[in-house]
Design a protein around this motif. Structure first.
Motif, mmCIF file in Angstrom:
data_model
loop_
_atom_site.group_PDB
_atom_site.id
_atom_site.type_symbol
_atom_site.label_atom_id
_atom_site.label_comp_id
_atom_site.label_asym_id
_atom_site.label_seq_id
_atom_site.Cartn_x
_atom_site.Cartn_y
_atom_site.Cartn_z
ATOM 1 N N HIS A 268 0.839 -1.196 0.000
ATOM 2 C CA HIS A 268 0.000 0.000 0.000
ATOM 3 C C HIS A 268 0.879 1.253 0.000
ATOM 4 O O HIS A 268 1.918 1.280 0.665
ATOM 5 N N ASP B 276 2.288 2.410 3.224
ATOM 6 C CA ASP B 276 3.422 1.638 3.751
ATOM 7 C C ASP B 276 4.714 2.011 3.036
ATOM 8 O O ASP B 276 5.786 2.039 3.648
ATOM 9 N N GLN C 115 11.048 6.250 7.349
ATOM 10 C CA GLN C 115 11.989 5.675 8.313
ATOM 11 C C GLN C 115 13.429 5.844 7.854
ATOM 12 O O GLN C 115 14.344 5.826 8.647
ATOM 13 N N PHE D 14 8.116 -6.614 2.173
ATOM 14 C CA PHE D 14 6.777 -7.134 1.893
ATOM 15 C C PHE D 14 6.776 -8.385 1.020
ATOM 16 O O PHE D 14 5.735 -8.872 0.629
ATOM 17 N N GLU E 284 11.292 -0.618 14.254
ATOM 18 C CA GLU E 284 10.683 -1.220 13.060
ATOM 19 C C GLU E 284 9.196 -1.468 13.310
ATOM 20 O O GLU E 284 8.833 -2.113 14.296
ATOM 21 N N ILE E 285 8.333 -0.905 12.453
ATOM 22 C CA ILE E 285 6.908 -1.168 12.680
ATOM 23 C C ILE E 285 6.427 -2.371 11.856
ATOM 24 O O ILE E 285 5.401 -2.961 12.159
ATOM 25 N N TYR E 286 7.193 -2.714 10.813
ATOM 26 C CA TYR E 286 6.760 -3.861 10.007
ATOM 27 C C TYR E 286 7.350 -5.146 10.587
ATOM 28 O O TYR E 286 8.185 -5.815 9.966
ATOM 29 N N LEU F 218 3.325 -8.241 9.336
ATOM 30 C CA LEU F 218 3.416 -8.649 7.924
ATOM 31 C C LEU F 218 2.662 -9.951 7.676
ATOM 32 O O LEU F 218 1.996 -10.105 6.645
ATOM 33 N N TYR G 73 -0.948 -9.218 7.519
ATOM 34 C CA TYR G 73 -1.263 -8.462 6.299
ATOM 35 C C TYR G 73 -1.296 -9.388 5.082
ATOM 36 O O TYR G 73 -2.218 -9.340 4.272
ATOM 37 N N LYS G 74 -0.279 -10.255 5.006
ATOM 38 C CA LYS G 74 -0.193 -11.124 3.823
ATOM 39 C C LYS G 74 -1.161 -12.293 3.887
ATOM 40 O O LYS G 74 -1.648 -12.755 2.859
ATOM 41 N N ASP H 273 -7.869 3.783 3.064
ATOM 42 C CA ASP H 273 -8.119 2.436 3.594
ATOM 43 C C ASP H 273 -9.622 2.230 3.691
ATOM 44 O O ASP H 273 -10.352 3.130 4.098
ATOM 45 N N ASP I 227 -9.336 -3.168 2.078
ATOM 46 C CA ASP I 227 -8.230 -2.838 1.204
ATOM 47 C C ASP I 227 -7.516 -1.669 1.877
ATOM 48 O O ASP I 227 -8.162 -0.692 2.254
ATOM 49 N N GLY I 228 -6.234 -1.815 2.074
ATOM 50 C CA GLY I 228 -5.549 -0.696 2.719
ATOM 51 C C GLY I 228 -4.132 -1.052 3.101
ATOM 52 O O GLY I 228 -3.591 -2.073 2.652
ATOM 53 N N CYS I 229 -3.559 -0.208 3.934
ATOM 54 C CA CYS I 229 -2.156 -0.389 4.299
ATOM 55 C C CYS I 229 -1.998 -1.574 5.251
ATOM 56 O O CYS I 229 -2.968 -2.090 5.797
ATOM 57 N N ALA I 230 -0.756 -1.975 5.434
ATOM 58 C CA ALA I 230 -0.462 -3.150 6.262
ATOM 59 C C ALA I 230 -0.980 -2.981 7.685
ATOM 60 O O ALA I 230 -1.492 -3.928 8.284
ATOM 61 N N ILE I 231 -0.853 -1.772 8.220
ATOM 62 C CA ILE I 231 -1.262 -1.547 9.615
ATOM 63 C C ILE I 231 -2.782 -1.710 9.756
ATOM 64 O O ILE I 231 -3.268 -2.389 10.657
ATOM 65 N N CYS J 232 -4.994 4.549 10.741
ATOM 66 C CA CYS J 232 -4.841 3.217 10.148
ATOM 67 C C CYS J 232 -5.020 2.156 11.240
ATOM 68 O O CYS J 232 -5.763 1.192 11.076
#
Lengths: 405, 128
Positions: A342, A345, A352, A404, B4-6, B11, B14-15, B39, B60-64, B107
């Motif tokens: 997205h 992201d 960052q 990702f 790190e937020i991801y 993840l 999200y996936k 989102d 549908d939207g961002c990973a968060i 989000c």
């Protein structure tokens, strides 16, 4: 006078940190020291209200304010009696729409034609006008290659069309529109033609008389000026018969208990105490842009950067650009998406890494919907950017793809 | 450098989101939107005897936003409406396990906000 753009970052306090890649000028530009100094000079040495005080600093403030009007007018090739200072493009747009509503007796079913690429600042005030007066809004669609469909424009602009509003350049696609063509179509049917030039002024040479528009507006903060200042240009013949759209002090001739009359010069469109420091700062910004070589040189340096960015973006797997690919017709904007990530992201991962880009609908929701998207990531380039800034973004995008995967 | 937020769990959700899909009929269907970044979310809840028996989402939207929806639907499955009403934004941040910057609160809280609206609307339905 600078001969090259290489050392230009030094003029911008925020950009002295060379780990910071600022690629979000389309949201707001950075400020050169000379603009900060001009604003500070007013507050430090001659702060006073303009057009009234009969003491030296007030006279100095008035002089600087009117000198600023001359500088800005010259920058867009307008007359000094054609340049109105406002709080920004949005304020210009709203005030103009009210003024038009006060001046012209539009009837139910009369039409407004705008482009699908318009910014909300242009769309929403007109949409509200249409709602109040039961007018019909029509949209000029996109043709291929993210240009406007001028054939469709010719079909849509008819005898029923009273107002045409098309932005000079798209803040999402970067496309510079052929406004002269739109003006010809609009004027043929007697419509008023407006152009939101916010994404274009400061990026390409703008000559209001050459464009032929009746009204044009832009913000100061996207061309190295301060926030909270903007311009509304109106062709003299139009302004002469335009009823004001914003009321209060400074803009009147005589106020009685139940009515008022308006000043007979440009001040009738500048109600209240203006953003004096903003006006002075905007003039300093215009002076700065001309000192570094002017908009033609700026556009050329930005075009090279867009070309470089487009080539480098090809390295990113699953990336699609939504962009005017002819760099001579692009003001410095590259919108893109990456499969499976997205835009928000993408922007977060770039952030960052101290790379500033924007994600979202860029205040152009009808356009984003037309593109079949919910958002894009957008890099916007200006003369203070370098290939190194683009490289830093590419590294971030590679990181995003890896994260990702 | 920021934390790190991801993180892997974000993840993963999200996936491979949990509880993703539509079901009908359902007790309540609720749309949610975060217009600032585009989102979107639709929550489907089946509620019986004051307990969420099943829940799913489309979005549908961002990973968060999407990971939060996946995790929150896991969390509320089997939970009573009364307990859901006690959930706070802080619980959502704890559930995500990452620091949410001011720019990402919308989000992170999209699914939570949509759930709160769904419960309110469900209770209105019951009153009628």
């Amino acid at each position: 006078m600078h001969n090259t753009f290489e050392h230009i970052k030094k003029d911008f306090p925020v950009l002295k940190d060379n780990t910071f890649a600022y690629l979000d000028t389309a949201a707001t530009s950075q400020t050169p020291q000379s603009v900060i100094d001009a604003i500070s000079d007013y507050y430090t040495n001659y702060r006073a209200s303009i057009h009234r005080g009969l003491y030296p600093v007030a006279e100095k403030a008035t002089q600087e304010y009117e000198k600023a009007r001359e500088r800005v007018a010259e920058f867009i090739h307008a007359g000094t009696d054609e340049v109105i200072f406002t709080a920004g493009a949005t304020a210009s747009s709203n005030m103009l729409v009210y003024a038009l509503e006060n001046t012209f007796d539009l009837q139910e079913g009369d039409e407004i034609v705008i482009s699908i690429t318009e910014h909300h600042a242009s769309i929403v005030p007109l949409q509200e006008f249409a709602r109040r007066k039961k007018l019909v809004m029509k949209y000029i669609p996109l043709a291929n290659n993210f240009e406007l469909d001028y054939n469709k424009a010719a079909e849509l602009i008819t005898e029923r069309t009273k107002i045409v509003s098309v932005m000079l350049a798209s803040n999402v696609l970067g496309t510079i529109h052929d406004i002269s063509k739109i003006v010809a179509l609009g004027h043929k049917v007697g419509a008023i033609v407006i152009s939101d030039a916010t994404a274009a002024v400061g990026h390409i040479p703008v000559d209001v008389h050459h464009l032929g528009v009746d009204f044009l507006y832009f913000s100061g903060h996207k061309i190295c000026g301060p926030t909270g200042i903007g311009v509304l240009y109106g062709k003299k013949e139009r302004l002469n018969s335009l009823y004001p759209g914003f009321f209060g002090g400074s803009m009147i001739d005589v106020v009685e208990k139940d009515r008022a009359t308006w000043a007979d010069d440009i001040s009738r469109f500048e109600a209240g105490t203006s953003n004096i420091a903003g006006v002075i700062g905007l003039a300093a910004a215009v002076t700065y842009l001309e000192d570094i070589g002017g908009t033609k040189a700026i556009h050329s340096i930005v075009a090279d950067l867009v070309e470089y960015a487009m080539q480098e973006l090809k390295k990113i797997e699953g990336l699609t650009v939504y962009v005017e690919a002819d760099v001579r017709k692009n003001t410095g904007i590259v919108s893109f998406t990456i499969d499976g990530i997205h835009p928000h992201d993408i922007a977060q991962i770039a952030g960052q890494n101290n790379v500033a880009i924007r994600a979202g609908h860029h205040c152009a929701m009808p356009l984003i919907e037309e593109l079949g998207l919910s958002a894009t990531a957008r890099m916007s380039l200006y003369f203070y950017n370098t290939k190194n800034d683009v490289d830093r973004l590419i590294l971030s995008l590679q990181k995003a793809v890896k994260t990702f995967k | 450098m920021d934390e790190e937020i991801y993180k892997q769990n974000i993840l993963d959700h999200y996936k491979h989101p949990h509880n993703k899909g539509i079901f009908s009929p359902c007790s309540i269907k609720q749309d949610g939107k975060n217009v600032s970044c585009g989102d979107s979310l639709v929550l489907y809840l089946n509620i019986g005897n004051g307990v969420v028996e099943d829940v799913s989402f489309e979005g549908d939207g961002c990973a968060i936003s999407q990971a939060a929806a996946s995790m929150l639907t896991d969390k509320v499955k089997g939970m009573s409406v009364e307990n859901i009403k006690l959930l706070t934004p802080g619980d959502i941040y704890t559930m995500l396990g990452i620091t949410i910057s001011p720019g990402r609160t919308k989000c992170a809280l999209l699914a939570y906000g949509t759930l709160c609206t769904a419960i309110k609307n469900y209770e209105k339905l019951l009153d009628h």
